[in-house]
Each structure stands twice: as structure tokens, then as C-alpha cells.
Write a protein that holds these residues in place. Structure first.
Motif, mmCIF file in Angstrom:
data_model
loop_
_atom_site.group_PDB
_atom_site.id
_atom_site.type_symbol
_atom_site.label_atom_id
_atom_site.label_comp_id
_atom_site.label_asym_id
_atom_site.label_seq_id
_atom_site.Cartn_x
_atom_site.Cartn_y
_atom_site.Cartn_z
ATOM 1 N N UNK A 120 23.757 -8.565 38.145
ATOM 2 C CA UNK A 120 23.221 -9.353 39.238
ATOM 3 C C UNK A 120 22.561 -10.634 38.724
ATOM 4 N N UNK A 121 22.715 -11.677 39.508
ATOM 5 C CA UNK A 121 21.870 -12.845 39.332
ATOM 6 C C UNK A 121 20.505 -12.504 39.934
ATOM 7 N N UNK A 122 19.466 -13.042 39.320
ATOM 8 C CA UNK A 122 18.128 -12.897 39.890
ATOM 9 C C UNK A 122 17.481 -14.267 39.960
ATOM 10 N N UNK A 171 18.171 -2.095 45.559
ATOM 11 C CA UNK A 171 17.439 -2.776 44.488
ATOM 12 C C UNK A 171 16.021 -3.016 44.989
ATOM 13 N N UNK A 172 15.076 -2.669 44.183
ATOM 14 C CA UNK A 172 13.681 -2.942 44.508
ATOM 15 C C UNK A 172 13.156 -4.037 43.592
ATOM 16 N N UNK A 173 12.490 -5.000 44.178
ATOM 17 C CA UNK A 173 11.947 -6.133 43.444
ATOM 18 C C UNK A 173 10.459 -6.232 43.745
ATOM 19 N N UNK A 212 12.757 -7.557 33.848
ATOM 20 C CA UNK A 212 11.882 -8.496 34.540
ATOM 21 C C UNK A 212 12.401 -9.918 34.408
ATOM 22 N N UNK A 213 12.052 -10.735 35.372
ATOM 23 C CA UNK A 213 12.230 -12.174 35.251
ATOM 24 C C UNK A 213 10.889 -12.830 35.487
ATOM 25 N N UNK A 214 10.687 -13.984 34.888
ATOM 26 C CA UNK A 214 9.454 -14.728 35.039
ATOM 27 C C UNK A 214 9.762 -16.134 35.540
ATOM 28 N N UNK A 215 8.768 -16.721 36.163
ATOM 29 C CA UNK A 215 8.859 -18.122 36.565
ATOM 30 C C UNK A 215 7.589 -18.807 36.087
ATOM 31 N N UNK A 216 7.733 -19.656 35.093
ATOM 32 C CA UNK A 216 6.610 -20.419 34.589
ATOM 33 C C UNK A 216 6.528 -21.721 35.373
ATOM 34 N N UNK A 217 5.394 -21.961 36.000
ATOM 35 C CA UNK A 217 5.219 -23.142 36.840
ATOM 36 C C UNK A 217 4.089 -23.989 36.259
ATOM 37 N N UNK A 218 4.413 -25.195 35.891
ATOM 38 C CA UNK A 218 3.435 -26.096 35.281
ATOM 39 C C UNK A 218 3.198 -27.309 36.167
ATOM 40 N N UNK A 219 2.067 -27.948 35.941
ATOM 41 C CA UNK A 219 1.711 -29.156 36.681
ATOM 42 C C UNK A 219 1.895 -28.948 38.185
ATOM 43 N N UNK A 220 1.300 -27.899 38.675
ATOM 44 C CA UNK A 220 1.483 -27.547 40.082
ATOM 45 C C UNK A 220 0.890 -28.591 41.006
ATOM 46 N N UNK A 221 1.580 -28.798 42.107
ATOM 47 C CA UNK A 221 1.192 -29.787 43.100
ATOM 48 C C UNK A 221 0.909 -29.090 44.425
ATOM 49 N N UNK A 222 0.138 -29.729 45.293
ATOM 50 C CA UNK A 222 -0.157 -29.104 46.594
ATOM 51 C C UNK A 222 1.105 -28.684 47.355
ATOM 52 N N UNK A 223 2.173 -29.442 47.214
ATOM 53 C CA UNK A 223 3.402 -29.105 47.936
ATOM 54 C C UNK A 223 4.127 -27.892 47.350
ATOM 55 N N UNK A 224 3.660 -27.382 46.224
ATOM 56 C CA UNK A 224 4.234 -26.155 45.669
ATOM 57 C C UNK A 224 3.668 -24.900 46.326
ATOM 58 N N UNK A 225 2.627 -25.055 47.128
ATOM 59 C CA UNK A 225 2.029 -23.900 47.794
ATOM 60 C C UNK A 225 3.044 -23.258 48.732
ATOM 61 N N UNK A 226 3.234 -21.958 48.567
ATOM 62 C CA UNK A 226 4.238 -21.231 49.348
ATOM 63 C C UNK A 226 4.165 -19.760 48.977
ATOM 64 N N UNK A 227 4.897 -18.975 49.724
ATOM 65 C CA UNK A 227 5.152 -17.594 49.296
ATOM 66 C C UNK A 227 6.417 -17.628 48.442
ATOM 67 N N UNK A 228 6.332 -17.060 47.258
ATOM 68 C CA UNK A 228 7.458 -17.047 46.332
ATOM 69 C C UNK A 228 8.068 -15.651 46.335
ATOM 70 N N UNK A 229 9.363 -15.624 46.612
ATOM 71 C CA UNK A 229 10.097 -14.369 46.698
ATOM 72 C C UNK A 229 11.030 -14.215 45.509
ATOM 73 N N UNK A 230 10.997 -13.056 44.902
ATOM 74 C CA UNK A 230 11.982 -12.701 43.892
ATOM 75 C C UNK A 230 13.228 -12.214 44.612
ATOM 76 N N UNK A 231 14.394 -12.609 44.111
ATOM 77 C CA UNK A 231 15.632 -12.262 44.787
ATOM 78 C C UNK A 231 16.669 -11.766 43.792
ATOM 79 N N UNK A 232 17.679 -11.087 44.330
ATOM 80 C CA UNK A 232 18.783 -10.602 43.504
ATOM 81 C C UNK A 232 20.055 -10.570 44.324
ATOM 82 N N UNK A 257 20.960 -10.935 48.713
ATOM 83 C CA UNK A 257 21.032 -9.612 49.324
ATOM 84 C C UNK A 257 19.699 -8.879 49.254
ATOM 85 N N UNK A 258 18.960 -9.117 48.194
ATOM 86 C CA UNK A 258 17.724 -8.386 47.983
ATOM 87 C C UNK A 258 16.557 -9.351 47.780
#
Length: 123
Positions: A33-35, A2-4, A79-99, A111-112
Motif C-alpha cells: 500500500x501507498x501511505x 487497515x487501521x491507522x 509507521x510513517x512520519x511527517x516532519x513539518x518545519x517552518x510551520x505557518x498559520x495556514x498549515x493549521x488543520x486536521x492531518x489524516x493518515x491515509x492508505x 480507501x483508509x
């Protein structure tokens, strides 16, 4: 296999919004699959953010984030999306899509993984 592939990360002011997207390709039975999304900040362990069942549209979110983050999917576009609102400094990170075919594993050790997209928050 699976490629993400994630997209949509970037720099945003605290209080702002970002929408991350992930496109899946590869195995034809990705439909079973769950994503989801896992994030990792520098020096910290990965954190589960949210997951979604591909066919049933059931969603699962971190209790601390579900008021601000929403996961969705488009089966036609794989595709899947992640809508992020009212972002805070502690939300800073690398976000990985998974499956993963397992709901348990998608939260912990999927696994992926995609290559990740950086989300940075300026205060």
C-alpha cells in the motif's frame, strides 16, 4: 481492514516544527500500500500533503509543501512520519493518515483514513 493511528499533533508557534507519526495495523499486505497524509482545515476541502510507497521508498509531495514537509517510513515499525518545519498559520488543520493500494487514489480519495490529529499554529 487497515487501521491507522496518528500521533504528534499539537500547538506550535509559527516558524516551529512538528513531527506527526502514523502506525498501521490490520491487513498483512499493507506492505503493498501507498501511505500518506491529507489535511483539512475548517471550511475547506481536504488537501493532499504527501505520500510514500511502502516498499520502494518513493515519495510524492504537494509542490507547495515539499520544501518544508518531509515524509518517511519505518517498515519494521509499520509507521510513517511527517516532519513539518517552518510551520505557518495556514498549515493549521486536521492531518489524516491515509492508505491505499493506488498512487492515484492516495492523493484524492484514499480507501483508509485515520481518525486525524489536530495541528494548531499560533502567530
Amino acid at each position: 481492514q487497515v487501521q491507522l493511528v496518528e500521533s504528534g499533533g499539537g500547538l506550535v508557534h509559527a516558524g516551529g516544527s512538528l513531527r506527526l507519526s502514523c502506525e498501521a495495523s490490520g491487513r498483512t499486505f499493507i506492505g503493498r500500500y501507498f501511505m500518506g497524509w491529507i489535511r483539512q482545515a475548517p471550511g475547506k476541502d481536504p488537501d493532499f500533503v504527501a505520500a510514500i510507497s511502502w516498499g520502494g521508498a518513493r515519495t510524492y509531495s504537494s509542490d507547495s509543501l515539499k520544501a518544508r514537509f518531509t515524509i518517511s517510513r519505518d517498515n519494521a515499525k509499520r509507521t510513517i512520519d511527517l516532519q513539518m518545519n517552518n510551520l505557518k498559520p495556514e498549515d493549521a488543520a486536521v492531518y489524516f493518515c491515509t492508505a491505499d493500494p493506488s498512487l492515484t487514489q492516495i492523493r484524492i480519495t484514499p480507501s483508509y483514513w485515520g481518525q486525524g490529529t489536530q495541528v494548531s499554529i499560533s502567530s
